[in-house]
Write a protein that holds these residues in place. Sequence first.
Motif, PDB file in Angstrom:
ATOM      1  N   ASN A 241      27.668  49.159   5.211  1.00 24.13           N
ATOM      2  CA  ASN A 241      28.305  49.765   5.784  1.00 24.13           C
ATOM      3  C   ASN A 241      28.438  51.601   4.870  1.00 24.13           C
ATOM      4  N   SER A 242      27.670  52.310   4.456  1.00 24.16           N
ATOM      5  CA  SER A 242      27.620  52.857   3.216  1.00 24.16           C
ATOM      6  C   SER A 242      27.218  53.675   4.254  1.00 24.16           C
ATOM      7  N   LYS A 243      27.955  55.153   3.769  1.00 24.40           N
ATOM      8  CA  LYS A 243      27.669  56.742   3.965  1.00 24.40           C
ATOM      9  C   LYS A 243      26.701  56.516   4.463  1.00 24.40           C
ATOM     10  N   VAL A 244      26.066  57.079   5.194  1.00 26.96           N
ATOM     11  CA  VAL A 244      24.338  58.109   5.420  1.00 26.96           C
ATOM     12  C   VAL A 244      24.186  59.268   4.854  1.00 26.96           C
ATOM     13  N   ASP A 245      23.614  59.549   4.099  1.00 23.81           N
ATOM     14  CA  ASP A 245      23.634  60.782   4.001  1.00 23.81           C
ATOM     15  C   ASP A 245      22.219  61.664   5.364  1.00 23.81           C
ATOM     16  N   ASN A 246      23.230  61.585   6.251  1.00 28.23           N
ATOM     17  CA  ASN A 246      22.230  62.562   7.278  1.00 28.23           C
ATOM     18  C   ASN A 246      20.869  63.104   7.315  1.00 28.23           C
ATOM     19  N   LYS A 247      21.295  64.616   6.351  1.00 33.78           N
ATOM     20  CA  LYS A 247      20.935  66.377   6.343  1.00 33.78           C
ATOM     21  C   LYS A 247      19.210  65.559   5.473  1.00 33.78           C
ATOM     22  N   THR A 248      19.358  64.300   5.086  1.00 32.43           N
ATOM     23  CA  THR A 248      17.705  64.263   4.674  1.00 32.43           C
ATOM     24  C   THR A 248      17.281  63.420   5.814  1.00 32.43           C
ATOM     25  N   GLU A 249      18.354  61.994   6.094  1.00 33.24           N
ATOM     26  CA  GLU A 249      17.355  61.609   6.925  1.00 33.24           C
ATOM     27  C   GLU A 249      17.475  62.472   8.286  1.00 33.24           C
ATOM     28  N   ARG A 250      17.468  63.882   8.636  1.00 36.49           N
ATOM     29  CA  ARG A 250      16.982  64.755   9.885  1.00 36.49           C
ATOM     30  C   ARG A 250      15.730  65.533   9.667  1.00 36.49           C
ATOM     31  N   VAL A 251      15.953  65.377   7.951  1.00 38.28           N
ATOM     32  CA  VAL A 251      14.306  66.390   7.812  1.00 38.28           C
ATOM     33  C   VAL A 251      13.519  65.474   7.160  1.00 38.28           C
ATOM     34  N   ILE A 252      13.549  63.848   7.521  1.00 36.82           N
ATOM     35  CA  ILE A 252      12.814  63.490   7.451  1.00 36.82           C
ATOM     36  C   ILE A 252      12.335  62.177   9.017  1.00 36.82           C
ATOM     37  N   LYS A 253      13.041  62.653   9.966  1.00 37.69           N
ATOM     38  CA  LYS A 253      13.053  62.635  11.122  1.00 37.69           C
ATOM     39  C   LYS A 253      11.481  62.664  11.524  1.00 37.69           C
ATOM     40  N   GLY A 254      10.549  61.900  12.412  1.00 37.36           N
ATOM     41  CA  GLY A 254       9.689  62.423  12.918  1.00 37.36           C
ATOM     42  C   GLY A 254       8.320  61.260  12.398  1.00 37.36           C
ATOM     43  N   ASN A 255       7.120  61.877  12.568  1.00 35.99           N
ATOM     44  CA  ASN A 255       5.640  60.990  12.207  1.00 35.99           C
ATOM     45  C   ASN A 255       4.950  61.640  10.880  1.00 35.99           C
ATOM     46  N   TRP A 256       4.828  60.052  10.037  1.00 31.24           N
ATOM     47  CA  TRP A 256       4.691  60.376   8.738  1.00 31.24           C
ATOM     48  C   TRP A 256       3.250  59.827   8.395  1.00 31.24           C
ATOM     49  N   SER A 257       2.620  60.256   7.039  1.00 29.89           N
ATOM     50  CA  SER A 257       1.579  58.861   6.929  1.00 29.89           C
ATOM     51  C   SER A 257       1.850  58.983   5.466  1.00 29.89           C
ATOM     52  N   ILE A 258       1.219  57.831   4.969  1.00 28.54           N
ATOM     53  CA  ILE A 258       1.196  57.851   3.174  1.00 28.54           C
ATOM     54  C   ILE A 258      -0.160  58.482   2.677  1.00 28.54           C
ATOM     55  N   ALA A 259      -0.065  59.372   1.678  1.00 30.22           N
ATOM     56  CA  ALA A 259      -1.142  59.836   1.511  1.00 30.22           C
ATOM     57  C   ALA A 259      -2.021  59.360  -0.029  1.00 30.22           C
ATOM     58  N   ASN A 260      -0.574  58.727  -0.473  1.00 31.58           N
ATOM     59  CA  ASN A 260      -1.081  58.258  -1.643  1.00 31.58           C
ATOM     60  C   ASN A 260      -0.619  56.977  -2.053  1.00 31.58           C
ATOM     61  N   VAL A 261      -0.883  56.131  -2.750  1.00 36.40           N
ATOM     62  CA  VAL A 261       0.435  55.276  -3.436  1.00 36.40           C
ATOM     63  C   VAL A 261      -0.331  55.008  -4.660  1.00 36.40           C
ATOM     64  N   SER A 262       0.782  55.413  -5.993  1.00 38.04           N
ATOM     65  CA  SER A 262       0.779  55.451  -7.417  1.00 38.04           C
ATOM     66  C   SER A 262       1.402  54.468  -7.930  1.00 38.04           C
ATOM     67  N   TYR A 263       0.936  54.767  -9.306  1.00 36.39           N
ATOM     68  CA  TYR A 263       1.535  53.820 -10.547  1.00 36.39           C
ATOM     69  C   TYR A 263       1.649  54.115 -11.981  1.00 36.39           C
ATOM     70  N   PRO A 264       2.479  55.523 -11.975  1.00 37.16           N
ATOM     71  CA  PRO A 264       2.270  56.227 -12.845  1.00 37.16           C
ATOM     72  C   PRO A 264       2.282  55.209 -14.449  1.00 37.16           C
ATOM     73  N   GLY A 265       1.111  55.623 -15.085  1.00 36.65           N
ATOM     74  CA  GLY A 265       0.895  55.328 -16.420  1.00 36.65           C
ATOM     75  C   GLY A 265       0.334  53.373 -16.193  1.00 36.65           C
ATOM     76  N   SER A 266       0.531  52.383 -14.806  1.00 35.97           N
ATOM     77  CA  SER A 266       0.036  51.355 -14.941  1.00 35.97           C
ATOM     78  C   SER A 266      -0.891  51.079 -13.562  1.00 35.97           C
ATOM     79  N   GLU A 267      -1.958  51.931 -13.701  1.00 35.12           N
ATOM     80  CA  GLU A 267      -2.699  52.315 -12.201  1.00 35.12           C
ATOM     81  C   GLU A 267      -3.626  50.997 -12.689  1.00 35.12           C
ATOM     82  N   PHE A 268      -3.848  49.731 -12.868  1.00 34.67           N
ATOM     83  CA  PHE A 268      -4.439  48.669 -13.246  1.00 34.67           C
ATOM     84  C   PHE A 268      -3.515  47.311 -12.838  1.00 34.67           C
ATOM     85  N   ILE A 269      -2.665  48.001 -12.033  1.00 32.17           N
ATOM     86  CA  ILE A 269      -2.083  46.466 -11.622  1.00 32.17           C
ATOM     87  C   ILE A 269      -2.106  46.392 -10.583  1.00 32.17           C
TER      88      ILE A 269
END
Length: 157
Positions: free
Chosen positions: A24-52
């Motif tokens: 029931n938390s209030k939502v951040d509609n402004k950020t949700e509107r920016v994120i709407k649409g089609n996306w892809s993940i360009a990179n997944v990283s673990y700063p300082g722990s690249e070998f996990i």
Amino acid sequence: MKKMILVLSISLFMIGCKSKSVTNSKVDNKTERVIKGNWSIANVSYPGSEFIKVNSFDIADSKCFVGSTWKFISNNNKGTMALTNASCTSFASDITWFINKEGQFVMKVLSAGDKAKRVRDGYVLNVANVTETSFQLVDKINVGGKMTDVIYQFQKN
């Protein structure tokens, strides 16, 4: 008559003081509107722990998410995600999501035929660096007793 007024007053007070759950938390509609649409993940990283090795969202190795496609619909908080990396097992699912006022991305991965209200488990990640063309979801994992960030870098399609 006084008892009836007292009971009515207590009832109204109790209704007005209902506790709120995470869903029931209030939502951040402004950020949700920016994120709407089609996306892809360009990179997944673990700063300082690249070998996990990280099993993301209990689905697949995090590196399998590079190139995955995501669709976020902000007016009903639904969407889809699909793993498309040729060297990984393919996976596609409907999702429900929202961004709360604390800047957290809350998501449930839905199996075929599941309704979101029946799915109890979900994922909470922090949202960072939001622009019209990119954003990051940041997960925290425990690696050898040390909290480490897993950063999913999204690019607008």
